[in-house]
Design an enzyme around this catalytic site. Structure first.
Site, PDB file in Angstrom:
ATOM      1  N   LYS A   1      -7.612   2.994  14.537  1.00 26.58           N
ATOM      2  CA  LYS A   1      -7.796   4.241  13.801  1.00 26.58           C
ATOM      3  C   LYS A   1      -8.871   5.115  14.425  1.00 26.58           C
ATOM      4  CE  LYS A   1      -6.658   3.327   8.993  1.00 26.58           C
ATOM      5  NZ  LYS A   1      -6.545   1.852   8.969  1.00 26.58           N
TER       6      LYS A   1
ATOM      7  N   LYS B   1       0.831  -1.207   0.000  1.00 25.50           N
ATOM      8  CA  LYS B   1       0.000   0.000   0.000  1.00 25.50           C
ATOM      9  C   LYS B   1       0.863   1.254   0.000  1.00 25.50           C
ATOM     10  CE  LYS B   1      -2.752   0.986   3.628  1.00 25.50           C
ATOM     11  NZ  LYS B   1      -4.021   1.150   4.396  1.00 25.50           N
TER      12      LYS B   1
END
Lengths: 475, 475, 475, 475
Positions: free
Chosen positions: D413, D341
């Site tokens: 997160k 990523k």
């Protein structure tokens, strides 16, 4: 027209480039597949302009037709090359490939049986010319009493390699460590005669690489310098001309400089004034290790630094007085980086009304994977030029190109040109010049890219060349 | 051969591009200097290929000689252009320039006296075609009963502008908001006749920009589309051909796409297989605000997305079956960024033996400062083509170029071409084609970049062209 | 508790930092607004931790309450500072500000009346210690017969400045050129006595900056070293202790190193093993020019290079044997860059199963705009520590902190610490330590960030401190 | 104090995270070495805070002493975990690991014998909640008549797994596809009772993940949500509290968000005003494929977007009125990128006198290699909290922490917090809070980072805690 049986002898065969080149050709030749985390892999020749780039040869209707260079000209098939060479390290090629940390592990395993019997010949090693940190690798070196014996030994190696493999010809290419520049002196490097005398006298400023170049030339073998040092001193050039042998240099143009010579075109052609170019590099392979020594870095810096000067100089609107811009080159040895060289460039330019344009590049260059196909192209194209003869105007005899083969500039960071030939660093112009020579050889017209045949109504032309010649334009 | 007195009418005159273009020309014309933190500044035309880029016209000895385009062809002097236009906002140009936040504050102050009396004409505004967030700016719009009246009004504006300024000719250029694509329908947009009927019938899918294009053409005035939308539907093209008027499009190629079409050349010519191109953009000017609306973004995405397809398709070694690569375009409106558009691209490629090459670009594009000189070039070059006539072979009469002026593709993200003309996105080919047409007009040979005259010993030639023609090559 | 009337004397007052600091304080003090292309601007103190950062002082219900440091402790108001200093260039501050090319042009214009009467005092200039390229600026220098006279002159300057402005105290801060390291010798720099003798004997290895430090200390005035050189040799430290005067150093931590000490925390705390840190910089201001000289660069390199070593050393899981990682520092002088220093870092790390993590930063640091508020903080915080007295346990008398004020490490690239005090480079720990000292002074508890009072049901506590103390935990 | 025999059941076991987690633990447990191009590799637990990060426990003389968390608290040994789980695809783990393209090929080969007999249990699959493009993988799904039967089946799976492996306890963790948010409705998701009724009634807005959470809780098993969707609706939270079971969420904080919450600390603590944060991502694994669907992307966007709001809100000097900054999140599916990523962020900030600071990050995150150790930490830390009991003040009985285990926020997160608990996203505060809880459990003092014991002369203290308590400070 038939490709000759050709051998390649690499100086620095056991280095990262040498092992990657050799392994890559073997993988292609034997159609070896292998696995990495992304699945099964098949070999290719990506990155080679002879094998994998195309050029327009004309139009079929409104469709433009392109062919790869190796379909236009009868290049040697890379899979048919016979490979050998010298190295200061006596590792066999399989071990050396493993040390290089370039290829996927599974490919290394599959190539090992092919490469473990390949062992480099003993190399000329004048240790003053390369970094001290290379000394630990130097266990495979010639021990001759003087430099002329080294020349003779290398000549003998070439002859024996040719004979043993029943070759029509050989090409020699230096892909060994960057040497420091030799200090060019009148009476030593200036003429072929003086140079040969200097070799005889064991002059300390005759570098190892110059020895290989001399031996090559005397064996009537093209010599290609893939590193930045000034191997090809005036005496070598004269020797090459006398012996009608091609020499090519300097320094593979694979990564940062390549894109820099493309981007300089981009900016200057757009009327944008480049103001600063800051080029940072770091790499962790043995090349980087050698370059961490100041004298060797200097060679590299010189090779990289003037690469856009001719492009800037071509635009007197932007640079009316001088082409001096801020241009910095930095190379650092960062072992963890391995062969995955990182090139970071920042380009600043002045635009309309003195606004600033900033372009930053982060370029992850797999050093040896980019260099290996360039090595291949240098060899194949140089070999091809040995077979190209021309006759101009009312000339009686066919001749070959100037011995300083500057047409390979696309592949060289600092293209060596003969004294009375313009230097071209522009990547676009280099590619186009090369393509157009081969197209001319193949009887194809050069393409002016106007596509006028499609833009001038009434009467369609078959060929843009013709269009241009016949048209009359009034402005 | 003498440059005509030329006017420019911009659609979206009061936008960032319009005010920057206008201010920049005034600064140059009146030789206005100004201060910013870096000291005193003088105006320039950097970024314009007619004013600030050069092309090789030959050699003097071993030195290559270059001239700017405006020394080769008698372009209109930008300082002589008369500027006017329309805008949906009634701000005078001085206020609008301040709102744009593009020019240095001290330059804004100095330009204000020149620009505060410039007020845009009322604009055609079909609000369905641009983002809803533009509505608050729309205080200067035509209120006609139907679209044909709009056409007539615009035609009248053109005629009056021409007359008031005693102009030989006018060029119209759209630099207003990106519109959504109109849904092209048979019976509506397909022929000139149907289109004119649709205008009469006030058809909802006739866009504002198409109204300007029609009015332009009917006034015998070149129309240039600087935005991505499909203004130039088949009916407009037919109308242009019937009226022998040039049309040019689409979308200024100023930043990310420009470098992308250069880098695709770079990779594909090097035999390197592009695998993914991910293009992120963010900007904070009104263009960005308009594009934050999905339908308008779609127009931009289409314009940007196919820009390298023809380059990939030209290499069947790398792309034997399909040119499908991962190609993503993202544009985000980030107000704090202002006019300093950021373009971030990641290019991934497969290299030798399936290694990966990654190139990341961070490109700080001053949006309007890059666009303004492109606007200038589009106008000057299109105007020049109005004065170029040619005759091919045994043709009797001089003719002008195809009305779809695809030769300006260097300046356009998505070059509009006529149906039977190849599409060229390659930045290098576009530039070379353009240069070569002008060189041909000026009686100069095209340069094949072989430099053979310097490389073929025995007999030096004066001219590379001749060299090529006369030489015989045997391979 | 009341803030004293405080003066600041900057060594290098006319440099980029000095003029930006002075102009910025004047803009704030006189509430000067100005225009740039983005519109009207108002002054601020962003980037100063005393003025613009906050710390948690407790909770109101479930809401955490934060206050800026200058609301917690009675710092001197920056607008009340009286500014003066020395410079080797005799330019007045208005001219010097213009030369610096840091502030917006319109702000320069507005500040000029305030700054044109500010002229630096003559400076100590031992030219061997700074780059030769600075010599052209050196037109405002002391011409004493020996170094002791220089000390006396500087002392006199301090006393006169204090008197002329009716100040309670003065702080001296070096923001002049980076000097080369002096070669520390036994018998010269090792004790206060030897050092004073060396000054008397005009010893060549006593640097200009050491002269300022000595004069400061003898005038009972805190001395802050904002550059990397080793001004604060052992003899200076001893002198400071004897005279009970604070010294602070070294080198403003404003850009690349600051984020590096934050990111090392980030990685090492996450259990990720940093393997290489490559830090490239280029800048075009006079600091960069001075650093383009090798000896001066060396000082900077030393200052920057060990900044993460203690952070790595704190994790013996990742670095069981040694903390040696690849760490490179490069600084290049690129004039076009001006004060907009570019810092480019690449961080490579080993992650789970020896995967690689790569983080690349491109950091556009406005050099002087980042440094000026740090200068302010160093002055205000050092001044505050002069007013903090403590008593521990059964100690009879109140005492002040250790004279080597390492608590300002957050603001310093290479925090000077006393021999028996751990060195802390972690940005997070530095900030927290500083905050906690001031909170303790203000009678506030330190925050352990557990928020246990919200997470331990049954009985809510008012204060996380108390919670922790009273709780019993069994695992 | 002795670690229990613990099992882990992953939802989405056969995905990239699941196979990497499983393979990585097996490699460590069996001490498997393997080769890649860089040579022989040995397994590690880098990236895990329990295994590879350290915390300060005190000082030995002037040396600070650090220990890893797993030496401070008796965590379960990761090598002793028993792993199982569910997946919608019936591939065995060896095949699935190969499909994931995460691990080195040679490691894949060595792990295959261990993993080919591991086959996921049939999964709950409500296809409306995940992207349509996942349907082709869904060949291993439960076919129950209604959702309550699904709950029962999952409960049975848990019990059988526990029994079959003779486990003391099990932890359930969702690492499957991101689901779309369920539309939370009163009467459906608001209470435990309503939720159970909705399950019985087969309500369409009860998501697959909520089924797993319910089953977990009813089996008295901690449930961890590693994806962004709103699995843990109010009814689930109530159910967890009633059953005294921990729940943790949401979404692994592994890459871009992790560094963003560190950099927000960096800026805001420095008094620098963040103005825009633009976060681009692209990835090519199945997570990216699923997120290319709009509804699933929305979940991710919500999870990522508010992560710095509380940090900005803590500074009212910089954000006096509102914390609204430009904050954009973009995620693109780019297959060629695979599991590597790429996260690209641009941070723009206002600094002193309204200068601009720009920081650009290019972050190559190996997605699954970063996530796997976070999965490990979530499991081990959550398990540990099951064994921590506390008693506050005069409380009679020992209690466990609030069932919404927000203390694991460092790993999430979007940390799920109970209604009356402040949300903390600051990475530094999260880490410190976690460390301090474990230090308190181990009887260690929290470290205030003042190092006062080294800075306050006269009387040295053994312990910074004591120092602080005893000192009196007068300012």
């Amino acid at each position: 027209m038939k490709a000759p049986k050709t051998g390649v002898m690499l100086v620095g065969w056991g280095g990262n480039n040498g092992t990657t080149f050799t392994g890559g050709i073997l993988a292609n030749k034997h159609n070896i597949t292998w696995h990495n985390k992304k699945g099964e892999q098949t070999p290719n020749y990506y990155g080679s302009i002879t094998q994998a780039s195309t050029t327009k040869i004309g139009c079929r209707g409104t469709e433009e037709v392109y062919l790869p260079l190796n379909k236009i000209m009868p290049f040697v098939d890379p899979n048919e090359l016979v490979i050998g060479g010298w190295d200061i390290s006596n590792m066999n090629l399989a071990q050396a490939m493993r040390r290089a940390e370039v290829l996927d592990y599974n490919l290394i395993e599959k190539l090992t049986p092919y490469m473990e019997k390949m062992v480099p010949l003993k190399a000329v090693y004048y240790k003053d010319f390369i970094a001290a940190n290379q000394e630990t690798r130097a266990d495979n070196i010639l021990n001759n009493a003087n430099k002329m014996e080294d020349v003779e030994q290398i000549r003998k190696d070439i002859r024996e390699f040719k004979k043993a493999n029943d070759l029509d010809k050989v090409v020699i290419l230096w892909t060994a460590n960057t040497e420091r520049f030799c200090k060019v002196e009148a009476g030593v490097h200036d003429t072929a005669e003086n140079l040969m005398k200097a070799v005889e006298n064991n002059h300390p400023e005759v570098s190892s690489s110059t020895i290989y170049a001399i031996a090559s030339i005397l064996e009537n073998t093209t010599y290609i310098n893939g590193s930045p040092q000034n191997t090809l001193v005036p005496g070598v050039i004269e020797l090459a001309k006398k012996n009608d042998v091609f020499i090519v240099g300097d320094d593979f143009k694979s990564g940062q400089t390549k894109i820099k010579t493309a981007l300089a075109d981009f900016f200057i052609n757009a009327g944008i004034k480049q103001e600063s170019v800051v080029s940072y590099n770091h790499l962790g392979n043995n090349d980087g290790r050698n370059l961490s020594s100041e004298a060797q870095f200097k060679s590299k810096e010189i090779s990289k630094k003037s690469c856009i000067d001719d492009i800037l100089a071509s635009n007197k609107v932007l640079f009316p007085h001088s082409i001096k811009i801020d241009h910095e080159i930095i190379i650092k040895y960062v072992p963890f980086t391995g062969d995955s060289k990182k090139a970071i460039d920042e380009y600043m330019s002045s635009i309309f009304l003195n606004g600033n344009h900033t372009l930053v590049l982060y370029n992850v260059c797999e050093d040896s994977l980019l260099a290996a196909p360039i090595i291949l192209d240098l060899i194949l194209i140089a070999e091809m030029f040995e077979r190209i003869w021309y006759k101009i105007g009312d000339q009686k005899e066919f001749t070959r190109f100037n011995k300083v083969l500057s047409t390979l500039g696309y592949l060289c960071k600092a293209p060596l040109t003969d004294v009375d030939c313009p230097l071209v660093n522009s990547l676009g112009r280099q590619k186009e010049g090369l393509n157009n020579i081969f197209k001319a050889c193949a009887g194809l017209h050069c393409d002016d890219n106007t596509l006028l045949e499609f833009k001038c109504p009434v009467q369609k032309q078959n060929d843009s060349k013709q269009t241009q010649e016949n048209q009359q334009v009034s402005a």
